[in-house]
Scaffold this motif. Structure first.
Motif, mmCIF file in Angstrom:
data_model
loop_
_atom_site.group_PDB
_atom_site.id
_atom_site.type_symbol
_atom_site.label_atom_id
_atom_site.label_comp_id
_atom_site.label_asym_id
_atom_site.label_seq_id
_atom_site.Cartn_x
_atom_site.Cartn_y
_atom_site.Cartn_z
ATOM 1 N N UNK A 187 0.861 -1.188 0.000
ATOM 2 C CA UNK A 187 0.000 0.000 0.000
ATOM 3 C C UNK A 187 0.885 1.221 0.000
ATOM 4 N N UNK A 188 0.901 1.965 -1.110
ATOM 5 C CA UNK A 188 1.947 2.959 -1.331
ATOM 6 C C UNK A 188 1.986 4.082 -0.317
ATOM 7 N N UNK A 189 0.844 4.524 0.200
ATOM 8 C CA UNK A 189 0.867 5.585 1.197
ATOM 9 C C UNK A 189 1.160 6.960 0.646
ATOM 10 N N UNK A 190 0.952 7.198 -0.659
ATOM 11 C CA UNK A 190 1.115 8.528 -1.229
ATOM 12 C C UNK A 190 -0.045 9.400 -0.750
ATOM 13 N N UNK A 191 0.208 10.640 -0.296
ATOM 14 C CA UNK A 191 -0.884 11.475 0.229
ATOM 15 C C UNK A 191 -1.978 11.717 -0.800
ATOM 16 N N UNK A 192 -3.195 11.862 -0.329
ATOM 17 C CA UNK A 192 -4.322 12.157 -1.209
ATOM 18 C C UNK A 192 -4.132 13.506 -1.873
ATOM 19 N N UNK A 193 -4.568 13.596 -3.127
ATOM 20 C CA UNK A 193 -4.373 14.817 -3.905
ATOM 21 C C UNK A 193 -5.722 15.418 -4.262
ATOM 22 N N UNK A 194 -5.699 16.386 -5.144
ATOM 23 C CA UNK A 194 -6.922 17.108 -5.502
ATOM 24 C C UNK A 194 -7.969 16.186 -6.110
ATOM 25 N N UNK A 195 -9.233 16.463 -5.805
ATOM 26 C CA UNK A 195 -10.332 15.677 -6.354
ATOM 27 C C UNK A 195 -10.334 15.772 -7.872
ATOM 28 N N UNK A 196 -10.685 14.676 -8.526
ATOM 29 C CA UNK A 196 -10.706 14.647 -9.978
ATOM 30 C C UNK A 196 -9.406 14.165 -10.575
ATOM 31 N N UNK A 197 -8.333 14.154 -9.801
ATOM 32 C CA UNK A 197 -7.066 13.650 -10.280
ATOM 33 C C UNK A 197 -7.062 12.131 -10.158
ATOM 34 N N UNK A 198 -6.424 11.464 -11.120
ATOM 35 C CA UNK A 198 -6.331 10.008 -11.084
ATOM 36 C C UNK A 198 -5.814 9.514 -9.743
ATOM 37 N N UNK A 199 -4.890 10.236 -9.158
ATOM 38 C CA UNK A 199 -4.208 9.762 -7.967
ATOM 39 C C UNK A 199 -4.917 10.148 -6.678
ATOM 40 N N UNK A 200 -6.046 10.845 -6.764
ATOM 41 C CA UNK A 200 -6.742 11.284 -5.556
ATOM 42 C C UNK A 200 -7.083 10.079 -4.688
ATOM 43 N N UNK A 201 -6.641 10.130 -3.449
ATOM 44 C CA UNK A 201 -6.850 9.045 -2.480
ATOM 45 C C UNK A 201 -6.248 7.718 -2.944
ATOM 46 N N UNK A 202 -5.457 7.776 -3.986
ATOM 47 C CA UNK A 202 -4.863 6.549 -4.513
ATOM 48 C C UNK A 202 -3.649 6.091 -3.760
ATOM 49 N N UNK A 203 -3.313 6.809 -2.712
ATOM 50 C CA UNK A 203 -2.182 6.391 -1.902
ATOM 51 C C UNK A 203 -2.572 6.210 -0.460
ATOM 52 N N UNK A 204 -3.811 5.801 -0.232
ATOM 53 C CA UNK A 204 -4.320 5.681 1.132
ATOM 54 C C UNK A 204 -3.654 4.557 1.917
ATOM 55 N N UNK A 205 -2.885 3.724 1.257
ATOM 56 C CA UNK A 205 -2.180 2.667 1.953
ATOM 57 C C UNK A 205 -2.898 1.335 1.840
ATOM 58 N N UNK A 206 -2.592 0.448 2.766
ATOM 59 C CA UNK A 206 -3.138 -0.901 2.722
ATOM 60 C C UNK A 206 -4.648 -0.911 2.972
ATOM 61 N N UNK A 207 -5.335 -1.799 2.276
ATOM 62 C CA UNK A 207 -6.778 -1.939 2.432
ATOM 63 C C UNK A 207 -7.094 -3.425 2.598
ATOM 64 N N UNK A 208 -7.308 -3.907 3.841
ATOM 65 C CA UNK A 208 -7.550 -5.335 4.058
ATOM 66 C C UNK A 208 -8.760 -5.856 3.295
ATOM 67 N N UNK A 209 -9.756 -4.990 3.058
ATOM 68 C CA UNK A 209 -10.960 -5.437 2.357
ATOM 69 C C UNK A 209 -10.710 -5.646 0.865
#
Length: 384
Positions: free
Chosen positions: A181-203
């Motif tokens: 889970x990369x852990x990259x900080x969340x970025x601006x809404x609408x960007x591909x990477x927004x919340x894409x670095x939230x880290x590990x997701x057990x679900x």
């Protein structure tokens, strides 16, 4: 020269199991202070207000050549050619002294084992294999400003929750990594990477995972590196996007001259399969050691943007291709202290290709309708 503190470590509680033992432990405290002053024209007040802005004369928080940072690294001899090792490294803004909001040791936080002739395994927050295999072919050594390093490597060039192998076999380095889970900080809404670095997701275990590998050959004259990187950011839990990069770089050194060049292929897709960004990135540079103290560098960077879209449902566009020229003069008073002057000229974009794709990490948002941007930066750097 870095300051080393060497202590004799005597095991305490473990001695009840293994007997009284001693092991040599070396701990190094290190860091960089880089404080510049910069002039840049045609820069917007913010990405959200492209119609407001103009020239800016200021002391930026990021360094001109290096991001200011401090850290500690250490090793312990375990016997039979095996070492334990660790690195803790954090960044800060030298102009204010404030620590980065991303965390105390947000640059590197890792521990591992190393064995001569085999390589090392490290766990924690680390740089990607792509960066390790290609950074030696960067004309400005991944300079903090006036080199599009994040455009080249991606915002995920540092990743959390990583297991990484590094092997050094003579002049050949081999690296491979996997991030849970990369852990990259969340970025601006609408960007591909927004919340894409939230880290590990057990679900949804695939969310935000990443992996890659690189191989590099480097000697005193020739160098060649190739690397691959894959990231699966999840804007919505359970729906992973895909960002892939392949890069190759090389260098040749003769006397006081060093030439470097390379290419990076990139394709980022939203979770629905539509393209966020597809581009080819090229670079070339020459470094000249004018005197033992003075180094001069000239670099060219070019991004051929094939397709780009702001949201998963946006129609892709083909924006003008971005170019940048950078000149750097670096004078070393010693091995630890230098002063520098750099000039950057960008066409069809911002310096360092700063944009939504880089989360405006360099703070060069473009003014509406601007075609060119010029920056001049000078500063002092001290390494300890």
């Amino acid at each position: 020269m870095k300051h080393k503190l060497c202590v004799l470590a005597v095991s305490g509680a473990l001695s009840a199991w293994h007997g009284t033992t001693t092991a040599a432990t070396a701990v190094t405290l290190y860091g960089v202070l880089d404080v510049p002053i910069e002039y840049v024209n045609r820069v917007a007040a913010s990405a959200a207000t492209p119609n407001a802005g103009g020239s800016r004369f200021a002391m930026p928080g990021v360094g001109g050549l290096s991001a200011s940072r401090w850290g500690m690294r250490g090793t312990e001899e375990l016997g039979s050619g095996t070492q334990a090792l660790f690195v803790l490294e954090g960044g800060f803004n030298a102009d204010t002294g404030a620590a980065l909001s991303s965390g105390l040791f947000s640059r590197v936080a890792m521990v591992g084992l190393k064995k001569a002739g085999v390589g090392q395994i490290t766990l924690g927050r680390q740089t990607t294999s792509l960066l390790d295999g290609l950074v030696n072919f960067s004309p400005l050594r991944f300079a903090a400003t006036y080199e599009p390093g994040i455009w080249w490597m991606g915002l995920n060039y540092r990743e959390s929750n990583m297991v990484k192998y590094t092997g050094q076999f003579g002049q050949v380095q081999a690296v491979a990594h996997y991030s849970f889970g990369t852990g990259v900080p969340a970025l601006a809404a609408g960007n591909l990477l927004a919340n894409g670095g939230a880290g590990e997701n057990p679900a949804h275990h695939k969310d935000n995972t990443a992996y890659g590998a690189s191989v590099m050959y480097l000697d005193g004259t020739f160098g060649l590196g190739v690397g691959y990187d894959r990231w699966n950011p999840a804007i919505t839990s359970g729906q992973t996007a895909k960002v892939e990069k392949i890069s190759v770089g090389g260098s040749y050194a003769t006397g006081p001259l060093k030439f470097s060049a390379g290419y990076r292929w990139n394709k980022g897709d939203f979770a629905n399969g539509n393209t966020f960004l597809r581009d080819d990135y090229w670079w070339a540079g020459v470094n000249y050691k004018a005197t033992p103290a003075l180094g001069l560098s000239l670099a060219y960077f070019y991004a051929d943007v094939k397709r780009a879209a702001a949201t998963p449902t946006s129609a892709p566009t083909s924006p003008p291709n971005m170019q940048q020229y950078t000149f750097l003069a670096d004078y070393n008073f010693s091995k630890r202290t230098d002063v520098y002057l750099a000039v950057g000229y960008a066409h069809n974009g911002s310096l360092s290709f700063d944009s939504a794709a880089t989360a405006y990490a360099f703070n060069y948002p473009s003014m509406a309708g601007q075609k060119n941007m010029v920056g001049v930066i000078t500063g002092i750097r001290h390494i300890f």
